[in-house]
Structure formats: structure tokens, C-alpha cells
Design a protein around this motif. Sequence first.
Motif, mmCIF file in Angstrom:
data_model
loop_
_atom_site.group_PDB
_atom_site.id
_atom_site.type_symbol
_atom_site.label_atom_id
_atom_site.label_comp_id
_atom_site.label_asym_id
_atom_site.label_seq_id
_atom_site.Cartn_x
_atom_site.Cartn_y
_atom_site.Cartn_z
ATOM 1 N N THR A 1 0.832 -1.207 0.000
ATOM 2 C CA THR A 1 0.000 0.000 0.000
ATOM 3 C C THR A 1 0.863 1.252 0.000
ATOM 4 O OG1 THR A 1 -1.727 -1.173 1.219
ATOM 5 C CG2 THR A 1 -1.833 1.221 1.219
ATOM 6 N N GLU B 1 2.238 1.798 -3.348
ATOM 7 C CA GLU B 1 1.214 2.241 -4.302
ATOM 8 C C GLU B 1 0.926 3.729 -4.175
ATOM 9 O OE1 GLU B 1 -3.518 1.441 -5.314
ATOM 10 O OE2 GLU B 1 -2.433 0.088 -3.962
ATOM 11 N N TYR B 2 0.908 4.247 -2.939
ATOM 12 C CA TYR B 2 0.507 5.637 -2.712
ATOM 13 C C TYR B 2 1.664 6.607 -2.518
ATOM 14 C CZ TYR B 2 -4.385 4.292 -2.315
ATOM 15 O OH TYR B 2 -5.654 3.835 -2.593
ATOM 16 N N SER B 3 2.880 6.087 -2.250
ATOM 17 C CA SER B 3 3.996 6.987 -1.951
ATOM 18 C C SER B 3 4.341 7.904 -3.120
ATOM 19 C CB SER B 3 5.235 6.182 -1.541
ATOM 20 O OG SER B 3 5.640 5.320 -2.589
ATOM 21 N N LYS C 1 2.090 9.095 -5.217
ATOM 22 C CA LYS C 1 0.834 9.688 -5.692
ATOM 23 C C LYS C 1 0.538 11.056 -5.082
ATOM 24 C CE LYS C 1 -1.665 5.610 -7.219
ATOM 25 N NZ LYS C 1 -2.947 4.867 -7.176
ATOM 26 N N ASP D 1 -2.221 13.397 -6.482
ATOM 27 C CA ASP D 1 -3.225 12.618 -7.208
ATOM 28 C C ASP D 1 -4.598 12.749 -6.552
ATOM 29 O OD1 ASP D 1 -1.215 11.845 -8.845
ATOM 30 O OD2 ASP D 1 -1.484 9.688 -8.578
ATOM 31 N N VAL E 1 -8.058 11.171 -5.281
ATOM 32 C CA VAL E 1 -8.589 9.901 -4.795
ATOM 33 C C VAL E 1 -10.046 10.097 -4.394
ATOM 34 C CG1 VAL E 1 -6.376 8.980 -4.010
ATOM 35 C CG2 VAL E 1 -7.750 10.363 -2.445
ATOM 36 N N ALA F 1 -7.433 6.921 4.353
ATOM 37 C CA ALA F 1 -6.801 8.240 4.242
ATOM 38 C C ALA F 1 -7.338 9.149 5.335
ATOM 39 C CB ALA F 1 -7.068 8.850 2.870
ATOM 40 N N VAL G 1 -4.201 13.792 -2.600
ATOM 41 C CA VAL G 1 -3.157 13.281 -1.711
ATOM 42 C C VAL G 1 -2.069 14.337 -1.565
ATOM 43 C CG1 VAL G 1 -1.425 11.482 -1.346
ATOM 44 C CG2 VAL G 1 -3.627 10.898 -2.406
ATOM 45 N N VAL H 1 2.278 11.015 2.138
ATOM 46 C CA VAL H 1 2.158 9.620 2.556
ATOM 47 C C VAL H 1 3.270 9.341 3.560
ATOM 48 C CG1 VAL H 1 2.087 7.204 1.840
ATOM 49 C CG2 VAL H 1 1.210 8.972 0.306
ATOM 50 N N ILE I 1 -1.994 7.995 4.855
ATOM 51 C CA ILE I 1 -2.208 8.800 3.658
ATOM 52 C C ILE I 1 -2.947 10.081 4.066
ATOM 53 C CG2 ILE I 1 -3.245 8.850 1.353
ATOM 54 C CD1 ILE I 1 -3.181 5.711 1.542
#
Length: 369
Positions: free
Chosen positions: A104, A107-109, A111, A114, A116, A137, A160, A163, A172
Motif C-alpha cells: 500500500t 502504491e501511494y507513496s 501519488k 493525485d 482519490v 486516508a 493526496v 504519505v 495517507i
Amino acid sequence: MNVEIAALEAIAREKNLSFETVLDAMEGALANAYKRSNADAEEARVVIDRSSGEVTVFAQRLDEEGNVIDEWVDTPADAGGRMIAQTVKQVLTQRLREAERELTYGEYSGKNGDLVTGTIQIHDNRVVVLDLGNAEAVLPVAEQVPSERYEHGSRMRAIVTEVRKSMKGPQIIVSRSHPDLVASLFRLEVPEIEAGTIEIRGVAREAGYRTKIAVATNDPNVDPVGACVGPRGSRVRSIVESLNQEKIDIVTWSEEPAQLVANALSPSKVSEVYLYPEDQTALVVVPDYQLSLAIGREGQNARLAARLTRWRIDIKSETQFAEEQQAFQEALDRGEIDEFGNPIGEPDAGSDDGSAAAETAEAAPPAPE
């Protein structure tokens, strides 16, 4: 001793992890269980055959030269018993959880910035927690919009901003107040922006109240403002709804500072713009009936325009401007100021109440040629 390969493959699918990750976790769990059940074993290594599931255990020791030596350990079919089985389950669960957290985070580091979409799960006076499906989040107070209400179970878009790694997994951080949220919503709704035909050149926002966004086109046949507004206003209306009816002014970007300032003061009409680059100030003259619109409620329109253009903006009505120019010319004719508005000498001795000095002080600087 064997493990069920099919069971490990099912776990990998359920946890959305690679089979190798699950297999490594299982090998680590078995090694840990072996060490716990064998007081003499300092280190152990377990290898699971990828096809048959056969388990091989190696005890590890150091030789006289300090090298790690693997020694095969005979493990009967009932090796470990119930105690080892419980240990394996505990360690495997922990390692799979850690693998999920790493997945996870990975995946988000990358972003940051971005968009969501999540469902509001927890809301108290300080924090809102969004369920993103595979992660949670946090929407801190500082990133919330004061005028918005966050109701449990409702869906919401956010951007975002950070993270972080923590013991409980990735944290997040998202925002509803950041100007980039508006830019991201426009990228989502306007295909021409995603394609690169239209560019967002600047965003100025007072979250929950009003946003100004400047756009430019790379195709002379495409109107950037019209494309962002959409057919019958459909595109911008969708964004306004996502922002809980926050007002949005879409203006055309210009490389000419005077034109950019005039555009940024939309929806007001502008008569003239005079630039003073030495202190990055723009003197804007508007029709008398447009003055309150140009300034905006509590100065909001002028304030956002200044942020968008990065010019200090001084707004005057045509009547105000004409009166100040007349006062300036009269002071100049009397020799009280020079052509740049600088005072010359002392006020006229015949002045009984200092009115000339006051008039001079209020005179506007000369408009550039």
C-alpha cells in the motif's frame, strides 16, 4: 512435511500480493516457529519447494572462519505439532500484514498530488477518515473546508498531499482545501487538459468560497475557457458540485501582464491597466458601476486576482482615477511635486489650513505613458 501450494496461491489472490511474497512469508514463519520449538537453534532457514510444497529446514551456524553454514534438519511429518502450527499462523499473519502495508505504501507513496475518491468512515471534531478501498486516508482539520459537512457513508474526492510510514501502516494525508484539488478535478472533467491541448497556468483559491483558474491553449482553434466550461456548462457544473457549490472563475491566461490582470478580474470589466514593474503593482481602472464587482465581497475578487497574477492590484473607478489625475496635475502646475510625484519644497506659506499639502498627498501617481 509439506504445505499446500494451492492454499498459498489463494492467500496471494485474496491479499492482492505476489505468490513469491506469500511464499517468503511462509518460509519465514516456519523458520521462526522452528527456532521457538528448538531451544538449541539460534538461526534457521526454511525452503519450500515451489511445485510440491515440500518443506526443508536448515539450522544455521558459523564455522571457525565466521562463514554461515546450513545444516539440514530432519523434520518428520508431524514436526511442530499444535504449538508450532499456532506459531506459524501468528507469524504468517503478521508478515502478510507487513507485506500488505509495504504494498500500500508503495502504491501511494508516488501519488502526491493525485486525486482519490473515498467513503467517509469516521468523523469527529478533529479528523475525517476516508476508506479508499485498499487503504484509509486521513483528512486533518487543517486540510478541511470549514463550510463543508462530512457525513458518514458519503463519498468524497480529495487530493493526496503526503504519505507517511507508521507502525500501523502507511498514513495517507489528503486535502479538500488545496488549490491543486480544483486543478485535478478539471483534469478529470476536461479531456483537452489531459491531452495537453489546454494547460492550467495558475490557480488561486479561497476554499469553500471561490476559485480563479487561468488556462491557456496550444491550439488556436480551441477556446480554453469554453472547453473548461463545457457544453451548456456541464463540465464546470460537475466540478462546482464536487466542491459543494464553490464559485469558479475560469479566465484566459496571457503572457502580457496587463492583459492577464484584466482577465483575472473577471467577471468585472476593465477600462485600463497601468503597470509599475518596480514594485510589481498594477493600477486598474474600471467603470464606476463595475467598482464593487471588481473588488468583490470583502475584497475577495481583487485578492484572488492578485494571487493568480502575482501582481499587487490597486483598483479605482474611472471617476476616482480622473479626480486623482486632476489633483496630481494641479499640484504639478503649482510646483509642489515633480513629474514623478515627489514633493518639492514646503507648502505655500499663504495656505492657512494645509489644504494644498493634503491635496498633494492624495494625488495619484502619474499613469505611465
